[in-house]
Design an enzyme around this catalytic site. Sequence first.
Site, short mmCIF file in Angstrom:
data_model
loop_
_atom_site.label_atom_id
_atom_site.label_comp_id
_atom_site.label_asym_id
_atom_site.label_seq_id
_atom_site.Cartn_x
_atom_site.Cartn_y
_atom_site.Cartn_z
N LYS A 134 0.84 -1.20 0.00
CA LYS A 134 0.00 0.00 0.00
C LYS A 134 0.88 1.25 0.00
O LYS A 134 1.94 1.28 0.65
CB LYS A 134 -0.90 -0.05 1.23
CG LYS A 134 -1.93 1.08 1.35
CD LYS A 134 -2.78 0.83 2.58
CE LYS A 134 -3.74 1.97 2.88
NZ LYS A 134 -4.55 1.69 4.10
N SER A 182 -9.20 2.35 3.51
CA SER A 182 -8.30 3.01 2.59
C SER A 182 -7.45 2.04 1.77
O SER A 182 -6.82 2.45 0.80
CB SER A 182 -7.39 3.97 3.36
OG SER A 182 -6.56 3.29 4.29
N SER A 198 -9.47 0.18 7.86
CA SER A 198 -9.00 0.18 6.48
C SER A 198 -8.45 -1.14 5.96
O SER A 198 -8.12 -1.25 4.78
CB SER A 198 -7.94 1.27 6.28
OG SER A 198 -8.52 2.54 6.45
#
Length: 468
Positions: free
Chosen positions: A82, A157, A181
């Site tokens: 990420k 996210s 997330s």
Amino acid sequence: MDRITAFGDDALGELDAVGLVEALRAGTVSSAELVEAAIARVEAVNPALNGLAYEAFDRARDRTRLHRPYGGYFDGVPSFIKDNVAVAGMPTREGTDAWEARPAAADGDFARAYLATGLVPLGKTQLSEFGFSASAEHPRLGPVRNPWNTDHTAGASSSGSAAFVAAGVVPIAHANDGGGSIRIPAACNGLVGLKPSRGRLPLDKNVRQMPVRIVHNGVVTRSVRDTAAFYREMERVVANPKLPPIGDVTAPGRQRLHIAVCTKSILRDSSPEMTELTLKTAGLLEELGHRVSVIDNPVPPRFIDDFLLYWSFLAFALVRGGRRTFGETFDRTKLDNLTLGLEAHAARNLVRLPLAIARLARTRRITSRLQSTYDVLLTPTLADVTPRIGHLDPTADYQQVIDRLVEWVAFTPLQNATGEPAISLPLGQSASGLPVGMMFSAALGEDARLLELAYELEEAKPWARIHD
């Protein structure tokens, strides 16, 4: 409904990460073949899903071509990281255009441990700006779309990671969780997402310095055994002696549990559809011999205000310290309305912040009382089904976006405050055919208990796969 999958007759096939390790050891595939197949898959689906933040395809190819193994159980299995942790040679953009990101000089603490397991990063995945929203809808680059139905969000996210794992690009990808997330995109995309106990996995320096360490690193996967194997291997790289070890969890647990079920968020009841699916999961648990009790939500309403203020304070620190943190190119005018609205909310309420932080730090007293009676808590991961793109548009009016976020992301922030483990499992499906996550949480350090329960539920009710 537009469903996007990358599964095909290549080296990756339909195997999960553990299956790929077995194929590599048997010699039926090579790491070079797996990397090339994953690159072809991301190139095929990224135009529709928009999950890629930075591509490092040549780096991955060079590693396999030059036979430079990292070692570790997963050596040769392709993955993604990420775009909010430091990886040497890759920029960290944090989902925003607000500064010119440069390649990191060295791996951060988390990436160093992650790569020691042998996973091969093909690049970095998209997230919402700084991870503040539960939907990644970049004003310039566009939204990250759900592979089950591209009209809908992939959650956030950790949206790009989840979209790619669900679509079959890679079997496992990094995700992290400061308010849900890992669990939110896992629920939206039909994946397994464990937010581990606080301290279970390393954090980079910037998040270690938070007054309340709400952020937790982890992964999203398509199978329980992949998640369990990842935590086993990370424990071999970097174990926290202050937590009970997870060990090698490979099967359901034998102990029958007393499980509390709550379908009401702090604000309101879950939608009728989510409530029904949660109670169906409770019924399955009873069929498996567990004892189930329905309870009211024990969390006081002020928790919402406290968590939102702390969340806003993180935006305040990023915006006000932008040039110091990100360099002279930082430009706050390029931030979205959600980030700026959070910063303004914190600025108006800074006097209340110390007491809010103190209360958040004591939140585990609430769950400790629950845990004196119950072994596990079951809630829906989210209070309603996955919304369409635009519902959480970060360029819309701040109050509209934050009200919608607070209503939808109603259950996940609790475990970020307490530091306790929680796992989302794709045990439901909405009337429109989208995955629905069920969340199970337990006492600090009891990650293994959640994995054992996850194995049992996966065997009892195998979840839908996007390519079926």
